[in-house]
Design an enzyme around this catalytic site. Structure first.
Site, short mmCIF file in Angstrom:
data_model
loop_
_atom_site.label_atom_id
_atom_site.label_comp_id
_atom_site.label_asym_id
_atom_site.label_seq_id
_atom_site.Cartn_x
_atom_site.Cartn_y
_atom_site.Cartn_z
N ARG A 1 -13.45 0.09 -1.87
CA ARG A 1 -12.20 0.86 -2.22
C ARG A 1 -11.04 0.13 -1.71
O ARG A 1 -10.02 -0.18 -2.59
CB ARG A 1 -12.18 2.15 -1.30
CG ARG A 1 -10.69 2.98 -1.68
CD ARG A 1 -10.92 3.84 -2.87
NE ARG A 1 -9.93 2.75 -3.64
CZ ARG A 1 -9.61 3.10 -5.05
NH1 ARG A 1 -10.31 4.00 -5.67
NH2 ARG A 1 -8.92 2.29 -5.70
N CYS B 1 -7.96 -1.64 -4.28
CA CYS B 1 -6.56 -1.33 -4.24
C CYS B 1 -5.73 -2.64 -4.00
O CYS B 1 -4.73 -2.65 -4.53
CB CYS B 1 -6.19 -0.34 -3.00
SG CYS B 1 -6.30 1.20 -3.33
N CYS C 1 0.93 -1.20 -0.10
CA CYS C 1 -0.07 0.09 0.13
C CYS C 1 0.94 1.33 -0.08
O CYS C 1 0.49 2.32 -0.59
CB CYS C 1 -1.00 -0.04 1.09
SG CYS C 1 -1.75 -1.23 1.71
N HIS D 1 0.67 5.00 -1.31
CA HIS D 1 0.02 5.72 -0.54
C HIS D 1 1.16 6.22 0.50
O HIS D 1 0.74 6.62 1.76
CB HIS D 1 -0.98 5.11 -0.01
CG HIS D 1 -2.19 5.06 -0.96
ND1 HIS D 1 -2.68 6.07 -1.69
CD2 HIS D 1 -2.63 3.72 -1.00
CE1 HIS D 1 -3.59 5.30 -2.41
NE2 HIS D 1 -3.60 3.99 -2.25
#
Lengths: 288, 157, 103
Positions: A245, A249, A197, A201
């Site tokens: 969401r 992802c 992730c 991010h």
């Protein structure tokens, strides 16, 4: 560390191929793909988007789903003919919704586990109304003209925390543990691209085309994980929750998609949510 | 009530009798049949055809029609457009997207205190001019345009 | 049956601001579903707005209006307490009427 993640991932019932993928050496350095993702679009564009985002939020079709959720929350339904309003405790007492969403995920003594909002509602639908978990997981995401009941219900519950501060508890040992697991999953690199992730991010100022990728490891960025979710997605004109969401992802990361309302998602939501503690949640929003 | 009879959308199917009945309070509004759908205008494949369909033979450019829309739409599926006509006695407004397969998006008539102003959200398949047409009570048509860039098209759904 | 509209009507100065959200797929007739079949056109064609018993707005719309449509209007001379009645009819003949009171 690694062992715990492995166990968690297994518990989360991600498909078996996960472990195989994780062991493969990274074929493509992530840096290259990311350099492209980080290409800057002119900032005027972002400013224009923001301006009209406000216009769009003023009258947000999300309200239509909230209304639907209210109907579902209050109606006696399921094999047991019980309403969620009279049976479901979202953490603030049975039927109390004010401020519940901004305090989730949290520990629930009745199940001795930490649950996020959608998982808790699903739990109540199974336990009190008598719905079957398999049925709820069959088609959990909106598409076309189909909106799962859980999406409308989650939107309704979230609507009761408008303009309230995010205050996700970190008192119970299981709450702390869940946060830690979330943090580890967030940083866990694997898959054919060796992405985690945080590849997308974990830094400020990243973009894919015109989409800003929030840095979810900072409080300013983490709020983006909360803000606007559940969100009315302009693409397709459908309502989505954070469950969708997260799934999307995982897909972007080329990981196997987790099961619906899996504990690994609760852990990620804990991690990002706690990072956003203290910031004000605006309510169900609108997303690109 | 006369205003509603001479406006953009009723061109095709208005009957004076219904308008008169409404004015006289004979019919409750909900009982009034909607004007026949202006298929010609809505199915026209280009702006000229759409304008002809709503009865706008010739149009005059006007700065008194204000279009508020983004310079770049974040998503072509939902482009917010606000139109205000400051031209006195505007009785109708229509909004067109030039490059859409059928440019006319909507047409509205205003009466009994309704201001010639509307907010709506339209789909845009690609970068295009957005046009607003205003019709005044003396049967004149005015036009204003604004370009909206689209990077993510919105006609898939 | 179609889901209810959400209508907000508020006095701002000497006019009422009316905002309405409608629940409608607004299918263009061009879109394909996941199975590759064309989804038939299904869109709102006509809209009326009455305030205090008088028709103030009537309009027609095509499939280029966004899914789950949002409209905003302004009506002078209306007052708090007046009833707002909004109606739509689509190309399949489905319809919906909802009301609100100006606050």
């Amino acid at each position: 560390m690694k062992k715990r993640i492995g166990a968690l991932v297994a518990a989360a019932a991600m498909s078996a191929s996960f472990a195989v993928l994780a062991q493969q050496p990274a074929k493509k350095p992530a840096a290259k793909a990311q350099a492209k993702a980080a290409q800057k679009a002119p900032d005027a564009t972002t400013a224009d988007f923001e301006k009209f985002r406000d216009v769009l939020e003023e009258d947000n079709p999300a309200e239509l789903f909230e209304a639907k959720g209210e109907e579902l929350w209050k109606a006696k339904r399921g094999p047991n003919n019980v309403s969620l309003a009279e049976s479901c405790d979202m953490g603030r007492g049975v039927g109390v919704l004010k401020g519940a969403y901004v305090q989730l995920p949290r520990y629930f003594a009745d199940v001795d586990a930490v649950m996020d909002a959608e998982r808790r509602i699903a739990h109540c639908m199974v336990k009190y109304q008598g719905f079957k978990a398999e049925d709820l997981a069959k088609k959990p995401f909106s598409s076309g003209n189909y909106t799962p009941e859980l999406v409308s219900l989650t939107t309704y519950v979230a609507g009761h925390s408008r303009k309230m501060k995010i205050a996700i508890p970190q008192k119970h040992p299981k709450e702390k543990e869940t946060y830690q697991i979330g943090k580890e999953i967030f940083a866990y690199r694997a898959g054919p691209w060796d992405f985690s992730c945080s590849t997308c991010h974990g830094e400020d100022g990243k973009r894919i085309r015109t989409q800003n990728l929030p840095n979810l490891s900072t409080p300013e960025g983490a709020i983006r994980a909360f803000q606007g979710w559940p969100g009315y997605r302009m693409t397709g004109g459908v309502m989505h929750t954070l469950q969708w969401r997260m799934n999307d992802c995982f897909r972007q990361q080329r990981f196997p998609e987790p099961n619906y309302v899996s504990p690994s998602i609760t852990a990620l939501l804990s991690y990002m949510g706690v990072n956003a503690n203290g910031q004000v949640y605006k309510g169900p929003g609108i997303k690109r | 009530m006369d205003a509603l009879r001479r406006t953009l959308i009723k061109g095709a199917g208005a009957t004076g009798a219904i308008a008169a009945a409404m004015a006289a309070g004979v019919l409750k509004p909900s009982q009034v049949l909607a004007a026949e759908y202006n298929r010609t205008a809505f199915e026209a494949k280009d702006v000229a055809g759409a304008l002809k369909g709503v009865g706008a033979g010739s149009t005059t450019e006007s700065k008194d029609i204000v279009i508020r829309a983004p310079d770049i739409a974040e998503n072509g599926a939902v482009v917010p457009v606000d139109v205000v006509s400051n031209i006195p006695n505007t009785i109708s407004l229509a909004v067109l997207v030039d490059k859409n397969p059928a440019p006319l998006t909507s047409a509205f008539d205003f009466a009994n205190g309704a201001v010639a102003e509307m907010a709506l959200r339209v789909k845009m398949g690609q970068t295009s001019m957005v046009e607003a047409i205003a019709k005044t009570s003396d049967g004149k048509y005015f036009i204003a345009k604004k370009e909206v860039k689209v990077t993510v098209g919105g006609c898939g759904g | 049956m179609a889901d209810p509209m959400k209508i907000r009507a508020q006095m701002k100065g000497d006019s009422a601001e009316i905002r309405v959200l409608m629940s409608h797929p607004m299918e263009t007739g061009q879109r394909k579903d996941n199975a590759g079949n064309v989804v038939p056109a299904h869109f709102i064609q006509s809209i009326t707005v009455d305030v205090g018993g008088k028709r103030v707005i009537q309009g027609q719309t095509g499939p280029a209006i966004s899914r789950n449509p949002v409209f905003g209007f302004k009506v002078k001379g209306a007052k708090a307490g007046d009833k707002v009645v909004i109606n739509w009819v689509d190309n399949k003949g489905d319809k919906r009427t909802d009301e609100a009171t100006i606050s």
